[in-house]
Enzyme design. Sequence first.
Site, short mmCIF file in Angstrom:
data_model
loop_
_atom_site.label_atom_id
_atom_site.label_comp_id
_atom_site.label_asym_id
_atom_site.label_seq_id
_atom_site.Cartn_x
_atom_site.Cartn_y
_atom_site.Cartn_z
N ARG A 39 -7.06 -7.94 -1.34
CA ARG A 39 -5.73 -8.40 -0.93
C ARG A 39 -5.74 -8.87 0.52
NH1 ARG A 39 -1.88 -4.08 -0.67
NH2 ARG A 39 -0.96 -5.64 0.65
N ARG A 83 8.01 4.16 3.40
CA ARG A 83 8.25 2.77 3.78
C ARG A 83 9.64 2.25 3.41
NH1 ARG A 83 2.83 -0.74 2.81
NH2 ARG A 83 3.47 -1.70 4.76
N CYS A 100 0.83 -1.21 0.00
CA CYS A 100 0.00 0.00 0.00
C CYS A 100 0.86 1.26 0.00
CB CYS A 100 -0.90 0.01 1.24
SG CYS A 100 -2.20 -1.21 1.17
N1 EPU Z 1 10.46 1.82 8.88
C1 EPU Z 1 11.67 2.39 8.53
N2 EPU Z 1 12.68 1.56 8.14
C2 EPU Z 1 12.52 0.22 8.06
C3 EPU Z 1 11.29 -0.36 8.41
C4 EPU Z 1 10.25 0.47 8.82
O1 EPU Z 1 11.84 3.60 8.59
O2 EPU Z 1 13.48 -0.47 7.69
C5 EPU Z 1 9.34 2.69 9.28
C6 EPU Z 1 8.20 2.64 8.27
O3 EPU Z 1 8.41 3.54 7.21
C7 EPU Z 1 7.00 3.00 9.10
C8 EPU Z 1 7.34 2.38 10.46
O4 EPU Z 1 8.77 2.19 10.46
O5 EPU Z 1 6.90 4.38 9.22
C9 EPU Z 1 6.64 1.08 10.76
O6 EPU Z 1 6.88 0.13 9.78
P1 EPU Z 1 6.87 -1.43 10.04
O7 EPU Z 1 8.15 -1.97 9.53
O8 EPU Z 1 6.46 -1.76 11.44
O9 EPU Z 1 5.69 -1.87 9.06
P2 EPU Z 1 5.73 -2.99 7.98
O10 EPU Z 1 6.41 -4.20 8.52
O11 EPU Z 1 6.13 -2.45 6.67
C10 EPU Z 1 3.54 -4.16 8.84
C11 EPU Z 1 2.24 -4.51 8.22
C12 EPU Z 1 1.43 -3.23 8.02
C13 EPU Z 1 1.27 -2.54 9.36
C14 EPU Z 1 2.62 -2.32 10.03
C15 EPU Z 1 2.50 -1.76 11.43
C16 EPU Z 1 2.78 -6.43 6.88
C17 EPU Z 1 3.00 -6.99 5.53
N3 EPU Z 1 2.47 -5.14 6.93
O12 EPU Z 1 4.18 -3.31 7.90
O13 EPU Z 1 0.19 -3.63 7.52
O14 EPU Z 1 0.65 -1.31 9.16
O15 EPU Z 1 3.35 -3.56 10.10
O16 EPU Z 1 1.76 -2.59 12.24
O17 EPU Z 1 2.84 -7.14 7.88
C18 EPU Z 1 -1.86 -3.36 6.42
O18 EPU Z 1 -2.12 -4.53 6.74
O19 EPU Z 1 -2.72 -2.57 5.94
C19 EPU Z 1 -0.50 -2.86 6.63
C20 EPU Z 1 -0.04 -1.78 6.04
#
Ligand code: EPU
Length: 419
Positions: free
Chosen positions: A396, A121, A116
Amino acid sequence: MKQLIIEGNKKLTGEIEISGAKNGIVALIPAAILSDEGATLYNVPDISDTKSLLDILELLNCPTKYANEELEIDTKRIENKVIKEELAKKLRASYYFMGALLAKFKYAEIYFPGGCNIGTRPIDFHINGFKKLGADVTIEGNKYIFKANKLKGAKIYLDFASVGATINIMLAAVKAEGKTTISNAAKEPEIVNVASFLNSMGAKITGAGTSEIKIEGVEHLGRGIIDVIPDRIESGTYIIAGALMGENLKVSGIIEEHVESLLSKLKEMGVDMKVEENYVIINKPSEYKPINVKTLVFPGFPTDLGQPISVLLTQANGTSILEETIYENRMGHIKYLQKLGANVRVNDRTAIFMGPSKLKGTEVVATDLRAGAAMVLAGLTATGTTTINEIEHILRGYENIVEKLQNVGASIRIKEDKE
Ligand code: EPU
């Protein structure tokens, strides 16, 4: 393009059964390739993100059998291949193959992930973690290349408790030599689910669900077996539907502890709920009190429910505030709430609602997955017809959303391209 057509303002009554977690299965499938003997997964949601990951398993020569929510993965003849752009960009979670392939083959080539459009990200925490474990990381065009002679346990501190980085580093470290510690790890339930799965294969992971995870590397991983946890965001979405339009709407198969932050907000609003360990019965109240919501990491209020709950905030009697702290760009749905008649304005990552607003059906767009869920909730609440475009985002992540809502009295259908 397919559309969702909703005739709104109908009472929702009956039972909705929650499916396996999208953000669980999308990490569990890549984790499965770490097993040398294959894996069985139960309660697997039938959503398009699952299918996209099965396509990647096919590319890697891992045959699968998927029926009745049970997924059997054969990993015995796995081959390391470049994860092609058209497969990688279909979803965010394709990036879990980075950690998994690196652990298995000490080499991975994979195109940039999709997902999304809710912020920049970056994946720098993942990359830094892999580097600490001994990997070389290069970028060639839109492709990452990971290479290591050997992976060695390390102490890794995350600047932010990222869900993706915690899981990816855990995957990369399970077979590394010696001990890895992830500090300031994310504590989301999906991380515990992945750690349990890896431990069922013989991995030695402790502390998942706390902010310090310890991993003692092992050489061999055997058969894996796991039940995917119930989807706490799907649970929350239907619980909010109940708060908006429910008449004894039962949402079952939930884990109360996983939705506690939402339930506590709904109580504050005056929503009538009977909460048991694995179900909630919800009734729409005669009036909602305004509240403030700030999204946080688990166990705080989940960012993934910020957009869905915003529909409820349009109905509260007074001023409510939603503050998004995880992503820069998760307010894409607000302009469509306005189009539906909501009195709401956005200032950067904060939305201010002055309710209650009467919502009236119109044509809107699912700009991302949870924005789409918000549009469905708004459509169920609005009078008249709501037409939602770009519903691929919704499909999705929500299993059988149309059937589940039809079964409790909603008038909702998919309009196919040619109609
Ligand atoms: N971030 C960084 N650097 C990184 C990783 C993350 O700056 O290397 C930042 C991101 O940009 C963001 C924050 O840290 O601002 C949180 O990101 P996180 O890594 O926790 O999220 P993610 O792993 O990319 C998962 C879920 C998301 C959910 C988030 C938070 C999956 C595939 N996605 O994303 O799910 O919002 O954790 O709980 O597991 C959704 O389901 O709609 C969705 C977006």
